[in-house]
Write an enzyme that holds these catalytic residues in place. Sequence first.
Site, PDB file in Angstrom:
ATOM      1  N   LYS A  83      67.639   7.821  19.913  1.00  0.00           N
ATOM      2  CA  LYS A  83      67.373   8.545  18.649  1.00  0.00           C
ATOM      3  C   LYS A  83      68.239   7.995  17.522  1.00  0.00           C
ATOM      4  CE  LYS A  83      67.095  12.643  21.602  1.00  0.00           C
ATOM      5  NZ  LYS A  83      68.249  12.484  22.519  1.00  0.00           N
ATOM      6  N   HIS A 116      66.522  11.797  14.953  1.00  0.00           N
ATOM      7  CA  HIS A 116      67.232  12.866  15.677  1.00  0.00           C
ATOM      8  C   HIS A 116      67.152  14.205  14.944  1.00  0.00           C
ATOM      9  CE1 HIS A 116      70.708  13.248  18.776  1.00  0.00           C
ATOM     10  NE2 HIS A 116      70.082  14.393  18.655  1.00  0.00           N
ATOM     11  N   ASN A 250      67.281  20.225  40.357  1.00  0.00           N
ATOM     12  CA  ASN A 250      66.463  20.389  39.150  1.00  0.00           C
ATOM     13  C   ASN A 250      65.129  19.645  39.255  1.00  0.00           C
ATOM     14  OD1 ASN A 250      68.569  21.885  38.124  1.00  0.00           O
ATOM     15  ND2 ASN A 250      69.306  20.297  36.718  1.00  0.00           N
TER      16      ASN A 250
END
Length: 284
Positions: A83, A116, A250
């Site tokens: 970004k 960003h 996760n």
Amino acid sequence: MSALSVPAITLTRGTNGEEVLIPQLGAGTYKVADAEAEHVVREALDVGYRHIDTAQMYGNEAGVGRAIATCGLPRQDLFITSKLNNPNHRRDDALRSFEATMEALGLEVLDLFLVHWPLADSPGIDLVDTWRTMIEILHSGRVRAIGVSNFQPEHLHRIIEATGVVPAVNQIELHPWLVQSELRRVHAQLGIATESWSPLGRGRLLADPVVVEIAESLGVSPSQVIIRWHLQSGLVVIPKSIHRRRMAANADVLTFTLDDGRMAALDALDRDVRTGSHPDRIQV
Ligand SMILES: NC(=O)c1ccc[n+]([C@@H]2O[C@H](COP(=O)([O-])OP(=O)(O)OC[C@H]3O[C@@H](n4cnc5c(N)ncnc54)[C@H](OP(=O)(O)O)[C@@H]3O)[C@@H](O)[C@H]2O)c1
């Protein structure tokens, strides 16, 4: 080192016309120091993640680059996002910092480059000019897709009306306490993929009683419930952990589903609570 069998989403906009697939589950790297980034990203790749989210602002692109260089995986198997940092919005700074990003990551071509923060109220910065530079970078062929992060509907409309180029992605804070219905509706209309940052609310959602109750009812963990909610909601999701065991947990979200009642109960947790900054508060 086999890849997770997570689904991918086709990016329909903000590309040079080639088909670009983004794995729906990736690994975040915010607050991972450069010195530890090689190890953390290598662990994520070892667990099976193939999508890594970094940023100029995180100061860890070189460490991420070392992991890419040493992991032994074919470049085409990886999806790497970075970004544009807030001080780099002016054209010369954007082009120079993009080159520094590519050098640090050791890449010829980046998969996704995002603005960003919109910096809509920062003096001397115009988000349309910034977006025009992003389009220039796209046309250079050194990035496969361009997008934005933390853009509000009015920011999206402004850049699209001025340039005709729709961002491939808007990466925004999104989790069951902040479901972002309005932005997601706008994204669906425009063909923009929604990517959730702080998908676990920086860990705060893990103790939410509704999340905990659903997790117990299914015999899974709170983080798995939340990540499954993102996936079933059609969102790209990038949880961050520095611990291999948590990274693996996760990602272990493909063997159970949330039924409509549980999805609705998680949607109903929305309370417009942010764990990060509001886009209007970030200025250079
Ligand atoms: N575009 C933007 O403006 C923006 C802003 C913020 C973040 N991001 C991106 O989104 C990524 C994710 O967001 P985030 O890092 O802010 O927050 P997050 O992923 O919601 O939460 C990360 C926190 O949760 C903990 N955690 C992760 N898995 C866990 C588990 N299974 N059990 C218990 N705790 C767990 C982590 O601790 P440990 O690391 O100690 O395990 C860390 O403290 C970032 O890393 C970054 O890549 C983008």
